[in-house]
Design a protein around this motif. Structure first.
Motif, PDB file in Angstrom:
ATOM      1  N   ILE A 429       0.836  -1.205   0.000  1.00 36.69           N
ATOM      2  CA  ILE A 429       0.000   0.000   0.000  1.00 36.69           C
ATOM      3  C   ILE A 429       0.869   1.252   0.000  1.00 36.69           C
ATOM      4  O   ILE A 429       0.601   2.223  -0.724  1.00 36.69           O
ATOM      5  N   ALA A 430       1.933   1.241   0.805  1.00 35.15           N
ATOM      6  CA  ALA A 430       2.838   2.392   0.851  1.00 35.15           C
ATOM      7  C   ALA A 430       3.472   2.656  -0.518  1.00 35.15           C
ATOM      8  O   ALA A 430       3.577   3.807  -0.961  1.00 35.15           O
ATOM      9  N   VAL A 431       3.871   1.574  -1.203  1.00 36.79           N
ATOM     10  CA  VAL A 431       4.490   1.709  -2.529  1.00 36.79           C
ATOM     11  C   VAL A 431       3.492   2.300  -3.526  1.00 36.79           C
ATOM     12  O   VAL A 431       3.841   3.151  -4.349  1.00 36.79           O
ATOM     13  N   ILE A 432       2.234   1.865  -3.460  1.00 39.21           N
ATOM     14  CA  ILE A 432       1.200   2.403  -4.361  1.00 39.21           C
ATOM     15  C   ILE A 432       1.043   3.909  -4.149  1.00 39.21           C
ATOM     16  O   ILE A 432       0.965   4.689  -5.100  1.00 39.21           O
ATOM     17  N   PHE A 433       1.018   4.341  -2.887  1.00 44.43           N
ATOM     18  CA  PHE A 433       0.872   5.760  -2.584  1.00 44.43           C
ATOM     19  C   PHE A 433       2.077   6.559  -3.082  1.00 44.43           C
ATOM     20  O   PHE A 433       1.923   7.640  -3.654  1.00 44.43           O
ATOM     21  N   ILE A 434       3.279   6.031  -2.848  1.00 44.74           N
ATOM     22  CA  ILE A 434       4.490   6.748  -3.272  1.00 44.74           C
ATOM     23  C   ILE A 434       4.521   6.852  -4.795  1.00 44.74           C
ATOM     24  O   ILE A 434       4.781   7.924  -5.355  1.00 44.74           O
ATOM     25  N   THR A 435       4.232   5.738  -5.477  1.00 45.17           N
ATOM     26  CA  THR A 435       4.224   5.745  -6.946  1.00 45.17           C
ATOM     27  C   THR A 435       3.163   6.706  -7.473  1.00 45.17           C
ATOM     28  O   THR A 435       3.419   7.488  -8.402  1.00 45.17           O
ATOM     29  N   ILE A 676       3.868   5.516   5.187  1.00 47.46           N
ATOM     30  CA  ILE A 676       5.283   5.224   5.466  1.00 47.46           C
ATOM     31  C   ILE A 676       5.553   5.322   6.968  1.00 47.46           C
ATOM     32  O   ILE A 676       6.222   4.453   7.550  1.00 47.46           O
ATOM     33  N   LEU A 677       5.011   6.375   7.603  1.00 52.16           N
ATOM     34  CA  LEU A 677       5.211   6.560   9.040  1.00 52.16           C
ATOM     35  C   LEU A 677       4.666   5.368   9.831  1.00 52.16           C
ATOM     36  O   LEU A 677       5.354   4.805  10.699  1.00 52.16           O
ATOM     37  N   ILE A 678       3.406   4.988   9.527  1.00 51.09           N
ATOM     38  CA  ILE A 678       2.783   3.881  10.260  1.00 51.09           C
ATOM     39  C   ILE A 678       3.530   2.576   9.986  1.00 51.09           C
ATOM     40  O   ILE A 678       3.789   1.784  10.899  1.00 51.09           O
ATOM     41  N   PHE A 720      14.421  -7.269   3.701  1.00 49.06           N
ATOM     42  CA  PHE A 720      14.684  -6.845   2.329  1.00 49.06           C
ATOM     43  C   PHE A 720      13.846  -7.651   1.342  1.00 49.06           C
ATOM     44  O   PHE A 720      13.240  -7.102   0.410  1.00 49.06           O
ATOM     45  N   VAL A 721      13.802  -8.980   1.567  1.00 43.21           N
ATOM     46  CA  VAL A 721      13.012  -9.851   0.683  1.00 43.21           C
ATOM     47  C   VAL A 721      11.537  -9.487   0.735  1.00 43.21           C
ATOM     48  O   VAL A 721      10.853  -9.407  -0.292  1.00 43.21           O
ATOM     49  N   LEU A 722      11.036  -9.222   1.949  1.00 42.39           N
ATOM     50  CA  LEU A 722       9.617  -8.883   2.100  1.00 42.39           C
ATOM     51  C   LEU A 722       9.272  -7.583   1.371  1.00 42.39           C
ATOM     52  O   LEU A 722       8.239  -7.481   0.703  1.00 42.39           O
ATOM     53  N   VAL A 723      10.153  -6.582   1.486  1.00 40.03           N
ATOM     54  CA  VAL A 723       9.897  -5.297   0.832  1.00 40.03           C
ATOM     55  C   VAL A 723       9.977  -5.440  -0.683  1.00 40.03           C
ATOM     56  O   VAL A 723       9.198  -4.826  -1.425  1.00 40.03           O
ATOM     57  N   MET A 724      10.891  -6.259  -1.179  1.00 41.31           N
ATOM     58  CA  MET A 724      10.976  -6.497  -2.617  1.00 41.31           C
ATOM     59  C   MET A 724       9.712  -7.180  -3.138  1.00 41.31           C
ATOM     60  O   MET A 724       9.183  -6.832  -4.196  1.00 41.31           O
ATOM     61  N   ILE A 725       9.209  -8.160  -2.359  1.00 40.86           N
ATOM     62  CA  ILE A 725       7.955  -8.828  -2.744  1.00 40.86           C
ATOM     63  C   ILE A 725       6.815  -7.808  -2.774  1.00 40.86           C
ATOM     64  O   ILE A 725       5.980  -7.810  -3.682  1.00 40.86           O
ATOM     65  N   ALA A 726       6.791  -6.900  -1.767  1.00 40.93           N
ATOM     66  CA  ALA A 726       5.752  -5.865  -1.717  1.00 40.93           C
ATOM     67  C   ALA A 726       5.808  -4.984  -2.959  1.00 40.93           C
ATOM     68  O   ALA A 726       4.776  -4.632  -3.534  1.00 40.93           O
ATOM     69  N   ILE A 762      13.082   4.053  -2.265  1.00 41.08           N
ATOM     70  CA  ILE A 762      12.654   4.722  -1.025  1.00 41.08           C
ATOM     71  C   ILE A 762      12.279   3.704   0.047  1.00 41.08           C
ATOM     72  O   ILE A 762      12.732   3.786   1.192  1.00 41.08           O
ATOM     73  N   THR A 763      11.424   2.730  -0.313  1.00 45.24           N
ATOM     74  CA  THR A 763      10.959   1.759   0.689  1.00 45.24           C
ATOM     75  C   THR A 763      12.091   0.848   1.168  1.00 45.24           C
ATOM     76  O   THR A 763      12.184   0.550   2.362  1.00 45.24           O
ATOM     77  N   ILE A 764      12.968   0.436   0.258  1.00 49.94           N
ATOM     78  CA  ILE A 764      14.087  -0.441   0.653  1.00 49.94           C
ATOM     79  C   ILE A 764      15.055   0.326   1.548  1.00 49.94           C
ATOM     80  O   ILE A 764      15.511  -0.185   2.579  1.00 49.94           O
ATOM     81  N   SER A 765      15.362   1.575   1.182  1.00 53.60           N
ATOM     82  CA  SER A 765      16.285   2.390   1.975  1.00 53.60           C
ATOM     83  C   SER A 765      15.737   2.621   3.382  1.00 53.60           C
ATOM     84  O   SER A 765      16.462   2.469   4.379  1.00 53.60           O
ATOM     85  N   LEU A 766      14.449   2.994   3.456  1.00 53.88           N
ATOM     86  CA  LEU A 766      13.845   3.229   4.764  1.00 53.88           C
ATOM     87  C   LEU A 766      13.805   1.957   5.605  1.00 53.88           C
ATOM     88  O   LEU A 766      14.002   1.998   6.830  1.00 53.88           O
ATOM     89  N   THR A 767      13.562   0.833   4.967  1.00 52.33           N
ATOM     90  CA  THR A 767      13.532  -0.444   5.682  1.00 52.33           C
ATOM     91  C   THR A 767      14.907  -0.776   6.263  1.00 52.33           C
ATOM     92  O   THR A 767      15.028  -1.148   7.436  1.00 52.33           O
ATOM     93  N   ILE A 768      15.942  -0.653   5.446  1.00 47.75           N
ATOM     94  CA  ILE A 768      17.296  -0.965   5.909  1.00 47.75           C
ATOM     95  C   ILE A 768      17.703  -0.043   7.056  1.00 47.75           C
ATOM     96  O   ILE A 768      18.257  -0.486   8.065  1.00 47.75           O
ATOM     97  N   ILE A 769      17.389   1.250   6.923  1.00 51.21           N
ATOM     98  CA  ILE A 769      17.739   2.206   7.978  1.00 51.21           C
ATOM     99  C   ILE A 769      16.999   1.869   9.268  1.00 51.21           C
ATOM    100  O   ILE A 769      17.587   1.833  10.363  1.00 51.21           O
ATOM    101  N   THR A 770      15.693   1.616   9.163  1.00 49.61           N
ATOM    102  CA  THR A 770      14.866   1.330  10.343  1.00 49.61           C
ATOM    103  C   THR A 770      15.321   0.061  11.050  1.00 49.61           C
ATOM    104  O   THR A 770      15.501   0.043  12.280  1.00 49.61           O
TER     105      THR A 770
END
Length: 790
Positions: A429-435, A676-678, A720-726, A762-770
């Protein structure tokens, strides 16, 4: 028992206050967004619902071969009422053509929306002036002002007596009697700031004057489809009265009538734009998705903490507790968190509401007695409690005592897969909003950078009430204006390029008839707007026939008629033969969502509209000086308008065409930030749980020689795998949704690839940082501390 469960719930929530704060905070933010969306949806779907005739009122519209419109001729309504017993009442309205001043002894206001209507329409729409609605006598017209305007002119008025006011310039000496005030319900399709009520509108006008709106009130149980057929047959019969031309008789067969219910007019009119509906649907989906993401967070974290509650459940079951009792206990904990989240959500919504109202140009309020949110909120609370809490409660209450009390309990593979699946859904859902945000921004950038075919910069639109239908009438005005230093050109027309629709009529060239737009203009119109000439010439004072029987067409009109070498050919319409003297290049008067309409430009049009709109091209360096001079001299330049000099910049008016898309961009930006925040809050807590569960594994790996980078890579790999699948799941969905949105534009960008790549980055970078921030303590910890008791 309830008291004991309440104490246990409070203690558990306090013990895990970090996770509790993330759960409650995420839900509160999501609920605030959902509350605002619910308020907006309630507002948008309840236009005119206070009208007692809400379900029986329909607007009558016409379907022509090239056009669908709500405009009808004034005698049409009377014919419907006289011939169709299913119709209980018929009302006719017409919107005033210009803004004008109304003055009392101490104040002046400007009416921007004068609504003319007949007495039947006033009854139909429940118009209730102070002192009651009176029927005009004979040809009398009763003039009313909105309550806001009446209070502005007569702030100390205490009675309901009529008041004498001045119209337009005070020096013109034109007066009118204001009968009273009417509350202007802005939550209606019938809005106004002044009303003129007559017995009959358009008397003496025939079926060629299609610039009125006809409303009918039908009897309950009326078959609308059958009524449409009857009205269509009647309309065709009226059009062919006394007609013998076979081509006209054939064309009339292509004309039909539709009935559009009052409840459709604001959101989904059959003739007009459904932009409000699209915005509402988009907002509703976004609000629901944000709430779903927060509920997913809640569910995920509750399941992730299952091991901490396993022994508690085992002991309680051994002591005789039933599963349904434990389910109630866990649901109570979840309900308490949802209640706190709802209260916080209301506070956040109240803080954000002023900005929301400014963005969507509405006046919403949470704390109103008639607000349906009062009964909707408990349902929302129940909904999120069930959605977020039922599954975790069932999982927690279902633990088997014999297994959990051995001390080696782990959650099931089913829970593991569910947690990961929910995490994938969140990020999808986050990826859809960002795109979506990136593609909307790209389209807006395209719209702002494209050549629209004319220049609105440094063009001043002067509001005016004097008619200049005859070019000779405007000539002295132009001469006076052109003497002002800094004015490059001046013109007048029946419309300005601000997205407004032009009139439409049938015109014939070389035996081919088609309905095209028409605009009545004056000399220097094209020069003032810097519109490019394709062939032929512009209107010129050197040719006397230009003011009577010359026409200029745009490229779309030439293409519609299939003309080759159009200069010099005759185009006939409105009982006039026009000679085509020029062809201009197309320009986007109605923005990017509507295709450029085939249009004819003439200086004299028997079926045209009044030329009121004055436009000046002004030297940028002398703009303030020119405006000051115009204001000081306007009473001499244009005596009818007098001391009421008002203006707007054309580029600002045209820029309002982008308003809906800018709203959408703002909504997607807010939605992307919230999701993204949630999602990051949930990921942060989830990563903490996963990391803590692998403390001993990490210690062993470090003893065996693994460095910090390898440990970070190990912890991040699964996420990382989960975010790539998303991303892979969301890309097709985002493509389909944004493609459908882009298709609403007549002029649009090609679907870009970069937003999809950027959303992944964006999503992968934020995931790795978090995850890395959360894993840092585990990686830096001494292995001895984790293994000393083993």
């Amino acid at each position: 028992m309830f008291k004991l469960n309440l104490k246990i719930a409070l203690r558990n929530l306090w013990k895990n206050r970090g996770i509790t704060s993330i759960n409650v905070g995420g839900l509160a933010v999501a609920l605030a967004a959902f509350i605002l969306v619910t308020l907006y949806a309630n507002y948008e779907t309840s236009f005119d619902k206070k009208n007692p005739n809400y379900d029986q009122i329909y607007i009558v519209g016409r379907i022509l071969p090239d056009l669908k419109t709500n405009y009808t001729p004034p005698p049409f309504g009377k014919a419907i009422k006289d011939n169709l017993p299913e119709v209980e009442n018929v009302g006719v309205t017409k919107v005033g053509g210009f803004e004008f001043a109304i003055s009392s002894n101490g104040a002046t206001i400007f009416t921007k929306n004068l609504l003319r209507l007949d007495y039947n329409a006033a009854k139909m729409f429940n118009i209730n002036p102070t002192g009651g609605l009176n029927k005009p006598a004979g040809d009398e017209r009763l003039f009313y002002l909105s309550k806001e305007n009446m209070d502005g002119l007569f702030p100390n008025k205490k009675d309901n007596k009529p008041e004498l006011v001045s119209l337009g310039s005070k020096s013109a000496g034109q007066t009118a009697t204001v009968q009273g005030a009417v509350i202007n319900d802005k939550h209606s399709n019938i809005t106004f700031d002044a009303l003129s009520i007559a017995n009959v509108l358009g008397e003496g006008e025939n079926y060629g004057y299609n610039n009125y709106n006809t409303y009918i009130q039908v009897k309950e149980g009326t078959d609308i489809a059958n009524l449409e057929q009857k009205i269509t047959a009647m309309y065709r019969a009226e059009l062919v009265k006394g007609e013998t031309d076979k081509s006209v008789l054939e064309r009339v067969k292509e004309v039909s009538v539709f009935l559009d219910p009052l409840k459709n007019l604001h959101l989904r009119p059959k003739a007009g734009t459904d932009a409000n509906y699209k915005i509402l649907i988009t907002l509703s989906v976004l609000g629901l998705l944000i709430l779903v993401i927060a509920c997913i967070n809640f569910t995920n974290l509750s399941i992730a903490q299952a091991t901490k509650r396993a022994k508690e459940v085992g002991v309680k079951k051994v002591m005789g507790a039933f599963r349904f009792q434990l389910t109630i206990q866990f649901l109570l904990e979840i309900f308490m968190q949802c209640v706190v989240a709802t209260v916080l959500g209301l506070i956040i919504a109240e803080i954000i509401l002023p900005q929301f109202n400014n963005l969507f140009l509405v006046d919403l309020a949470i704390w109103r007695m008639d607000n349906v949110l009062i009964w909707q909120l408990p349902l929302i609370l129940l909904f999120i409690t069930l959605i977020a809490g039922v599954y975790p409660a069932m999982v927690l209450s279902g633990f088997k005592p014999a297994v959990v009390l051995k001390g080696n309990f782990t959650t099931s593979k089913q829970s593991y897969w569910l947690r990961n699946s929910l995490l994938v859904v969140q990020f999808s859902i986050a990826v859809i909003f960002i795109t979506g945000l990136l593609i909307i921004s790209s389209q807006l950038k395209y719209m702002r950078s494209q050549d629209i075919g004319f220049s609105a910069n440094q063009v001043v639109y002067i509001k005016n009430i004097a008619y200049f239908t005859n070019p000779k009438d405007f000539e002295p005005i132009r001469d006076r204006i052109m003497k002002i230093e800094g004015v490059k050109s001046a013109t007048v027309a029946s419309g300005i390029p601000d997205g407004s629709e032009n009139g439409t009529n049938g015109y014939t060239v070389e035996g081919k008839e088609a309905n095209i737009d028409f605009l009545d203009i004056d000399f220097d119109y094209f020069e003032t707007l810097n519109i490019k000439l394709k062939e032929g010439r512009f209107f010129s004072k050197d040719f006397n026939t230009d003011t009577a029987s010359s026409a200029i067409l745009n490229e779309s009109a030439i293409a519609k008629y299939g003309l080759k070498n159009p200069i010099g050919k005759i185009i006939r319409g409105c009982r006039t033969d026009y000679k085509i003297v020029g062809v201009i290049k197309d320009f986007k008067t109605q923005g990017f969502e509507t295709a450029i309409q085939p249009t004819i430009y003439t200086m004299k049009n028997p079926c045209g509209n009044s030329k009121l709109e004055i436009m000046l091209k002004v030297d940028e360096s002398r703009m303030s000086e020119v405006l000051a001079t115009l204001k000081s001299q306007w009473s001499d330049i244009n005596k009818k308008d007098g001391d009421n000099f008002r203006y707007q910049f054309l580029d600002e008016l045209y820029g309002k065409l982008f308003q809906k898309q800018e709203q959408l961009q703002s909504v997607f930006f807010a939605a992307a930030i919230l999701t993204i925040l949630i999602a990051m809050l949930g990921l942060f807590a989830f990563a903490k749980y996963i990391t803590n569960g692998r403390i001993k594994e990490i210690a062993v790996r470090k003893i065996l020689g693994a460095n910090d980078l390898q440990i970070f890579k190990l912890i991040n790999s699964s996420f990382f795998v989960l975010v790539m699948i998303a991303n892979l799941i969301s890309w097709p969905l985002a493509y389909i949704l944004t493609k459908k949105w882009l298709e609403t534009f007549a002029y649009r960008i090609e679907m870009p690839i970069l937003p999809f790549i950027l959303s992944a980055v964006i999503t992968i970078s934020l995931t790795i940082i978090t995850v890395s921030i959360q894993a840092r303590n585990a990686v830096k910890a001494n292995p001895v501390d984790a293994l000393k008791y083993e």
